[in-house]
Motif scaffolding. Structure first.
Motif, short mmCIF file in Angstrom:
data_model
loop_
_atom_site.label_atom_id
_atom_site.label_comp_id
_atom_site.label_asym_id
_atom_site.label_seq_id
_atom_site.Cartn_x
_atom_site.Cartn_y
_atom_site.Cartn_z
N MET A 45 0.82 -1.20 0.00
CA MET A 45 0.00 0.00 0.00
C MET A 45 0.86 1.26 0.00
SD MET A 45 -3.16 -1.13 0.12
CE MET A 45 -4.25 0.04 0.89
N ARG A 46 2.12 1.15 0.40
CA ARG A 46 3.00 2.31 0.50
C ARG A 46 3.72 2.62 -0.81
NH1 ARG A 46 4.97 4.62 5.24
NH2 ARG A 46 4.12 3.80 7.19
N GLU A 47 4.11 1.60 -1.53
CA GLU A 47 5.02 1.80 -2.67
C GLU A 47 4.30 2.46 -3.84
OE1 GLU A 47 7.43 -1.43 -3.82
OE2 GLU A 47 7.91 -2.04 -1.77
N PRO A 48 5.00 3.34 -4.54
CA PRO A 48 4.38 3.99 -5.71
C PRO A 48 4.16 2.98 -6.83
CG PRO A 48 6.72 4.51 -5.57
CD PRO A 48 6.38 3.78 -4.30
N VAL A 49 3.26 3.34 -7.73
CA VAL A 49 2.93 2.47 -8.87
C VAL A 49 4.11 2.40 -9.83
CG1 VAL A 49 1.40 2.16 -10.83
CG2 VAL A 49 0.48 2.97 -8.65
N ARG A 50 4.45 1.20 -10.25
CA ARG A 50 5.50 0.98 -11.24
C ARG A 50 4.87 0.63 -12.58
NH1 ARG A 50 9.54 -3.49 -9.48
NH2 ARG A 50 10.51 -2.81 -11.42
N GLY A 51 5.65 0.85 -13.65
CA GLY A 51 5.20 0.38 -14.95
C GLY A 51 5.03 -1.12 -14.94
N THR A 52 3.93 -1.60 -15.54
CA THR A 52 3.60 -3.03 -15.49
C THR A 52 3.21 -3.52 -16.88
OG1 THR A 52 2.78 -2.76 -13.23
CG2 THR A 52 2.15 -4.77 -14.39
N ILE A 53 3.72 -4.71 -17.22
CA ILE A 53 3.39 -5.34 -18.49
C ILE A 53 2.78 -6.71 -18.19
CG2 ILE A 53 4.32 -6.22 -20.67
CD1 ILE A 53 6.63 -4.20 -20.33
N TYR A 54 1.47 -6.83 -18.42
CA TYR A 54 0.75 -8.09 -18.17
C TYR A 54 0.82 -8.94 -19.43
CZ TYR A 54 -1.43 -5.36 -14.38
OH TYR A 54 -1.68 -4.58 -13.28
N GLN A 55 1.27 -10.19 -19.28
CA GLN A 55 1.33 -11.10 -20.42
C GLN A 55 0.43 -12.31 -20.17
OE1 GLN A 55 5.95 -10.91 -20.58
NE2 GLN A 55 5.31 -11.19 -22.70
N ALA A 56 0.13 -13.01 -21.24
CA ALA A 56 -0.83 -14.12 -21.17
C ALA A 56 -0.18 -15.35 -20.55
CB ALA A 56 -1.36 -14.45 -22.56
N TYR A 57 -0.81 -15.87 -19.50
CA TYR A 57 -0.31 -17.09 -18.86
C TYR A 57 -0.32 -18.26 -19.85
CZ TYR A 57 -0.25 -21.11 -15.65
OH TYR A 57 0.05 -22.28 -15.01
N LEU A 58 -1.29 -18.30 -20.73
CA LEU A 58 -1.39 -19.41 -21.68
C LEU A 58 -0.29 -19.34 -22.74
CD1 LEU A 58 -5.28 -19.55 -22.18
CD2 LEU A 58 -3.84 -20.96 -20.68
N GLN A 59 0.44 -18.22 -22.81
CA GLN A 59 1.57 -18.10 -23.74
C GLN A 59 2.91 -18.27 -23.04
OE1 GLN A 59 0.96 -14.23 -25.59
NE2 GLN A 59 -0.18 -15.15 -27.30
N ASP A 60 2.89 -18.48 -21.73
CA ASP A 60 4.12 -18.61 -20.96
C ASP A 60 4.81 -19.93 -21.30
OD1 ASP A 60 6.16 -18.67 -19.11
OD2 ASP A 60 4.90 -18.17 -17.39
N PRO A 61 6.06 -19.91 -21.73
CA PRO A 61 6.75 -21.16 -22.06
C PRO A 61 7.07 -22.01 -20.82
CG PRO A 61 8.26 -19.31 -22.22
CD PRO A 61 6.90 -18.73 -22.00
N HIS A 62 7.06 -21.40 -19.65
CA HIS A 62 7.35 -22.13 -18.42
C HIS A 62 6.28 -21.83 -17.37
CE1 HIS A 62 11.28 -23.09 -20.10
NE2 HIS A 62 11.47 -21.80 -20.34
N PRO A 63 5.06 -22.28 -17.57
CA PRO A 63 3.98 -21.97 -16.62
C PRO A 63 4.17 -22.69 -15.29
CG PRO A 63 3.22 -23.55 -18.24
CD PRO A 63 4.59 -23.12 -18.68
N GLY A 64 3.75 -22.04 -14.23
CA GLY A 64 3.84 -22.63 -12.89
C GLY A 64 2.57 -22.38 -12.12
N GLY A 65 2.72 -22.18 -10.81
CA GLY A 65 1.57 -21.96 -9.96
C GLY A 65 1.04 -20.54 -10.09
#
Length: 841
Positions: free
Chosen positions: A644-664
């Motif tokens: 709740m304290r830290e300022p917002v950082r730039g974020t890039i959301y990518q598709a889990y279904l395209q992840d070559p190494h999916p996990g939990g």
């Protein structure tokens, strides 16, 4: 000896004749001493107590400075606390100042025993871990170097002592049995010793696993080849100094070795600029730090709040001493004739003083005993708050009182007792016998009257100080809770599901997670469900370097961004607004063009507006050879991510279904009814899919928000509690002083009223005197509160040190307390019958 026994008996009889007075003093002391003991119990464990290992003062850990490019996995602190596995082996084998160097990392594993599966914290350690720490097994044996000799060659495990007691009923024949870790059979070698949790302070793993089994225990490590990569930082290192070697000598000895190893690592980078080479090699430094208390990343966050709390309870203890001293002086003033008569009958001065000191000592001892009995209750509450209302048995700290805490309590009790016992004893060192014997009622000397006024003024000032701190912390907590986090927090329940901890490989992880999402989605009351690899407000952060097509990045520009992978409907589930473009969906899967959604901060930084970001290209990594193969298809609103304290950082959301190494994933379910209503159904559906799958860490999103501000909540709650107690003690002391003072002025008040004084003027007469004392106390305290608030500036959020509104509220609360405490004595004074008062004199 007989006279001391007689004095003790007499003191007990005197106190039993005034049970209300004795109870008030004992309760006051119990609250002050109990609060100090409870806070010190946690303070000692976090900041002072050494690890329960052999010769802990010989233990050191390593830190470094300098440039780095690669991946870093941490469980707290920055990347300079962590090392690669090849670097660990070089430092272990090539030094001449340590008897041993060990490596460790925290993790989570799926443990199955007798077909009961659960996720459990684990510590992945080098084979020499227990030997270097000088530990002996409770049962069986511990790891040796041979158990950590080759990759995936030794599936063995050591149980933590508490896990052995709670899950194996302390069975002595546990060695040699097999349990499943992430679906793989591991042989139990033995049990770690009692009272030892981990060399990572504040961590309570259930099992210990050799580092060379890390790809089984932590499957996500396999994709990084962490056992061979110099560019992957993930281990914290601990060493034991050789006899006679100091930390400074070790640091000086290792400096050339560290430089040589860094120079060797630099050759592993294909292209490096002169600036990077300078930062990586020329500016690098290696540090040897004391590790007798264990490596604890959270210690830096807890240090200042704990010092603040210790200061506040220290003030509270001082107030207890002053308050009790004031009460004893008032009681002593009522015993002037008794003491004078004893002097007149030949009693020795030291006998009288000793009698008074014994009475004070008895009160102090009773207060200390009551405080020790009360402290575990306060400490358990504090531990529960630190554990975020989870099972206190799983909290990293204990509420039990040990010898060190008892010694602290003894010293504190002695100091407090001496302070409040000496005051009445001094009063009777030089009695005025003739004056005392002539008086019909006990009165006090001018010196004791001045002391009482000063004591009350001091208590009022200290109360203002405590109220000022509590007010700032309460406003900080309110500011954190009231801010917009950017996503839905009500009617959302979250939980972890990691197929790799149930024995599934990463080739089936996405399939299993999809099945879990489908099963949860069918539960009545669940409106949406989705997941992320980088959960919100948990303190976690998954970052990666990216290149932006068309953007020329300066050499020192930070191009690391939050890089979570998410499932379809993630933004709809958390009600995170889509500002431009679209959400990620099921069509964004393996084999299709890579896509991403960025947040508003990222879009504004590189494209100006959300609309301008749509269709732009990104590349994972940095450099001219990077491919720009990720298309931005959407822009979403900013959210508070790590805390709740830290300022917002730039974020890039990518598709889990395209992840070559999916996990939990951390899954979020948006519900119609209250989220608690569907928790059991979620567990049941996941269990029906596969009994080895565990819905771990289930909590509502509002609970997660509360956890994110738990430190601030604990500090604000305790500060406000201490301030309320200070107000109460000050009110009691003020009432006692004023009641006694007015009783001594009965004849004066009777004369005034006989001469025509109104009751209101008598009330004003009584209130004016106390108002003057209070005004002086507040006037002295306000500048001190303003100055001291700057020392806690780093703990504040949305409010400035010395905030005028907060200080004004403190003064108002103090004024109300003074008015209420003085009202009853003033009213009694105004109701004096003049004839009765003059006749009694």
């Amino acid at each position: 000896m007989n006279t001391i026994v007689q004095d003790i008996r007499y003191a007990v009889r005197q106190l039993m004749r005034a049970p209300g007075f004795a109870a008030t003093v004992i309760v006051t002391l119990a609250l002050g001493i109990g609060a100090n003991t409870a806070i010190f119990t946690i303070f000692d464990q976090v900041l002072l107590r050494m690890l329960p290992v052999d010769r802990p003062k010989e233990l050191v850990r390593f830190e470094w400075t300098g440039g780095f490019s690669g991946s870093a996995s941490s469980f707290g602190g920055d990347e300079h606390n962590y090392f690669s596995y090849p670097m660990y082996k070089d430092l272990r084998d090539k030094n001449a100042v340590f008897t041993g160097v060990v490596a460790a990392v925290r993790g989570s594993v799926g443990v199955s025993w007798h077909d009961v599966a659960e996720n459990k914290d684990a510590e992945i350690v080098s084979g020499n871990y227990f030997n270097v720490l000088g530990l002996q097994p409770a049962v069986g044996r511990l790891f040796t170097d041979s158990d950590d000799s080759a990759k995936n060659a030794n599936p063995v495990v050591v149980l933590a002592n508490e896990y052995w007691r709670t899950h194996f009923n302390s069975a002595s024949d546990v060695a040699g049995k097999t349990l499943l870790i992430n679906g793989h059979p591991f042989t139990i070698l033995g049990v770690a010793p009692k009272d030892f949790n981990s060399a990572i302070d504040g961590y309570k793993p259930g099992v210990f696993v050799p580092i060379n089994m890390v790809e089984v225990a932590m499957p996500s490590m396999a994709q990084r080849d962490n056992l061979n990569s110099h560019k992957s930082l993930w281990l914290t290192l601990i060493a034991r100094l050789k006899p006679g070697v100091t930390r400074q000598q070790a640091e000086a000895s290792l400096a050339p070795l560290w430089y040589a190893l860094r120079a060797q690592e630099l050759t592993g980078y294909d292209k490096v600029s002169a600036r990077f080479k300078d930062h990586f090699l020329t500016q690098t430094r290696f540090f040897v730090k004391d590790d007798s208390t264990g490596f604890m990343p959270e210690r830096a966050d807890l240090r200042t709040p704990l010092f603040v709390l210790m200061a506040m309870v220290g003030v509270l203890a001082a107030m207890c001493a002053v308050n009790v001293a004031t009460l004893l002086l008032l009681r002593a003033a009522g015993r002037v004739r008794e003491i004078a008569m004893r002097y007149a009958l030949g009693a020795a001065r030291m006998r009288i003083v000793r009698q008074l000191l014994i009475e004070g000592s008895i009160l102090g001892a009773c207060g200390a005993l009551a405080g020790v009995a009360l402290s575990p209750v306060i400490a358990r509450t504090l531990v529960r708050m630190i554990a975020n209302n989870n099972d206190p048995n799983q909290a990293p700290y204990s509420a039990q009182t040990d010898g060190r805490v008892l010694l602290f309590t003894l010293v504190l009790s002695l100091l407090v007792t001496i302070v409040f016992s000496v005051a009445p004893a001094i009063q009777f060192m030089r009695p005025r016998l003739a004056d005392a014997l002539r008086q019909n009622a006990g009165t006090a000397s001018r010196a004791s009257q001045r002391f009482r006024k000063v004591a009350v003024g001091l208590q009022i000032g200290l109360t203002v100080l405590l109220l000022g701190g509590a007010g700032l912390f309460m406003r900080t907590l309110a500011n954190l809770r009231d801010q917009n986090v950017g996503f839905q927090t009500s009617h959302v329940v979250s939980f972890d599901v990691d197929p790799t901890l149930a024995g599934y490989g990463e080739d089936r992880a996405a399939e299993v997670e999809t099945s879990v999402l489908d099963a949860v989605r069918q539960i009545p009351g669940v409106r949406q469900v989705a997941g992320t690899s980088d959960p919100e407000l948990t303190g976690d952060s998954t970052g990666s370097n990216f290149s932006v097509q068309g953007h020329v990045s300066p050499e020192d520009e930070d191009m690391t961004f939050e890089a979570p992978t998410i499932t379809p409907n993630y933004f709809a589930t958390l009600q995170q607004p889509i500002l431009a473009g679209r959400d990620l969906n099921v069509a964004d899967s393996k084999g299709t063009a890579k896509v991403a959604v960025v947040n508003l901060t990222f879009a504004k930084r590189f494209y100006g507006t959300p609309q301008n970001a749509i269709g732009r290209l990104l590349g994972r990594g940095q450099g001219d050879h990077e491919k720009y193969d990720i298309t931005i298809v959407g822009v979403v609103g900013d959210v508070k991510h790590r805390s709740m304290r830290e300022p917002v950082r730039g974020t890039i959301y990518q598709a889990y279904l395209q992840d070559p190494h999916p996990g939990g994933l951390r899954l979020y379910a948006l519900t119609g009814p209250q989220p608690e209503a569907v928790e059991s159904a979620i567990r049941e559906r996941i269990h029906n899919l596969d009994p080895k799958l565990v819905a771990d860490g289930m909590r509502t999103m509002q609970e997660q928000v509360n956890i994110s501000v738990s430190n601030e909540h604990t500090l604000a709650t305790l500060a406000m509690s201490f301030s309320a107690l200070a107000l109460l003690m000050t009110a009691v002391g003020l009432y006692g002083v004023l009641a006694f003072a007015t009783s001594q002025r009965t004849r004066e008040i009777g004369v005034r009223m006989a001469l025509g004084a109104q009751r209101s003027s008598v009330v004003l007469l009584v209130m004016r005197e106390m108002a003057l004392t209070a005004t002086i106390g507040v006037a002295v305290a306000l500048p001190a509160a303003f100055g001291l608030s700057r020392l806690v500036a780093t703990l504040l959020y949305g409010v400035k040190p010395g905030d005028p509104l907060t200080l004004a509220a403190c003064v108002l609360a103090t004024a109300v307390m003074v008015t209420l405490a003085a009202a009853i004595p003033a009213r009694r004074a105004a109701s004096v019958d003049p004839m009765h008062a003059l006749r009694s004199e």
